[in-house]
Enzyme design. Structure first.
Site, short mmCIF file in Angstrom:
data_model
loop_
_atom_site.label_atom_id
_atom_site.label_comp_id
_atom_site.label_asym_id
_atom_site.label_seq_id
_atom_site.Cartn_x
_atom_site.Cartn_y
_atom_site.Cartn_z
N LYS A 60 0.84 -1.20 0.00
CA LYS A 60 0.00 0.00 0.00
C LYS A 60 0.88 1.25 0.00
CE LYS A 60 -3.60 -2.61 2.29
NZ LYS A 60 -4.24 -3.04 3.53
N GLN A 114 -5.33 -1.68 9.67
CA GLN A 114 -4.90 -2.95 9.06
C GLN A 114 -5.43 -4.13 9.88
OE1 GLN A 114 -3.15 -3.27 6.06
NE2 GLN A 114 -3.71 -5.41 6.36
N ASP A 154 -11.31 1.87 3.08
CA ASP A 154 -11.39 0.41 2.92
C ASP A 154 -12.82 0.00 2.57
OD1 ASP A 154 -9.25 -1.30 3.01
OD2 ASP A 154 -9.09 -1.34 5.19
#
Ligand code: NAP
Length: 284
Positions: free
Chosen positions: A51, A95, A118
């Site tokens: 990322k 995460q 997300d």
């Protein structure tokens, strides 16, 4: 060649985003993503690295906040509330997985849906049920799959689609997105009685389970389109998916490889969501 090249599609998307970020920066808008990492799970570290690289490639600013495994729910939520208020931040990502003592749904819930790049908050997931017009910040893996199918002019309208795996981040939202595009989705899970009966009749099979060789060539029909989301290790420690790629490729119309299929698309869609969030936050 019937292999869908996720790396190429993702690189094209990142190139376009780089131009878009440069244009935004010329208007004094600098898209920025913040990633919260708890502990040092090797898989999480590897995902974060990818990322970060995509941020560097596109010009999206990156901030990483690390916590020890012992962090509490309250500490994480307090930090997210602080990040929600910061005008220089457009995307917040926690995460996953989080350690067992942390209740992940409460942590995710704390993220402002406008910064939920997300696409995991109930607000962003729920809205998608309405239609494609409400897929503002869709979860990145299903969004990446749809984008890859679009890139190769694969129109899912009218297709029978079997999705194997019913998680909140992949299987369920992917079913919704395929339904929104006119496919007839069937979502299978661990308690599905006869998995093969569902995969064998499908024009499109998407598998997101995390079990190597779950889908074998005898389970799919000739000319199937197979999308493999799974991430597993083979006997040599090499990354592989949930499907028997070698044998299914012989009968498939299209198939995605692992690595180089859905994975890069997921990361590219995260970048796209961050740019979208930045534009929307600045326009409101
Ligand atoms: P998850 O939350 O563990 O969900 C797995 C799903 O598979 C569950 O719905 C489970 O059913 C179902 N399942 C388990 N065994 C099954 C079986 N034998 N037959 C049918 N369904 C079965 O996993 P996830 O987060 O969705 O991830 C799935 C896989 O995709 C993992 O390998 C993950 O690493 C990978 N992944 C890859 C990307 C990428 O970008 N490439 C992104 C996300 C995930 P129940 O719900 O009934 O237990």
């Amino acid at each position: 060649m019937n292999v869908l090249d996720g790396r190429k599609v993702a690189n094209d998307l990142l190139d376009n985003l780089k131009n878009e970020v440069a244009t935004l920066q010329s208007q004094s808008i600098s898209p920025k993503l913040v990633v919260i990492l708890v502990g040092n799970n090797p898989a999480s570290l590897s995902y974060i690295k990818q990322k970060r690289k995509a941020c560097e490639k596109t010009g999206i600013l990156w901030e990483q906040i690390n916590y020890e495994e012992s962090v509490t729910n309250e500490e994480l939520i307090e930090k997210i509330h602080e990040l929600n208020k910061r005008n220089d931040i457009h995307g917040i990502l926690v995460q996953l997985p989080l350690p067992d003592h942390i209740f992940a749904p409460d942590v995710i819930k704390a993220i402002d849906p406008k910064k939920d790049v997300d696409g995991f908050t109930a607000y962003n997931i729920g809205k998608m049920f309405l239609s494609t017009d409400f897929e503002d910040l869709p979860p990145c893996t299903p969004a990446g799959i749809i984008k890859m199918l679009d890139y190769y002019d694969i129109d899912v309208a009218g297709m029978d689609a079997t999705i194997v795996g019913a998680s909140n981040i992949v299987g369920k939202p992917l079913s919704t997105m395929l339904l929104n595009r006119g496919a007839t989705p069937t979502t299978c899970h661990i308690r599905t009685k006869d998995l093969k009966a569902h995969t064998a009749q499908a024009d499109l099979v998407c598998v997101a389970v995390g079990k190597r060789n779950l889908i074998t060539a005898d389970m799919v029909k000739e000319n199937v389109i197979l999308v493999d989301v799974g991430c597993n290790k083979d006997e040599n420690g090499k990354l592989c998916g949930d499907a028997d790629f070698k044998n299914i490729a012989k009968k498939a119309r299209y198939i995605t490889p692992v690595p180089g299929g859905v994975g890069p698309m997921t990361v590219a869609c995260l970048m796209e969501n961050t740019v979208k969030a930045a534009k929307k936050l600045h326009s409101s």
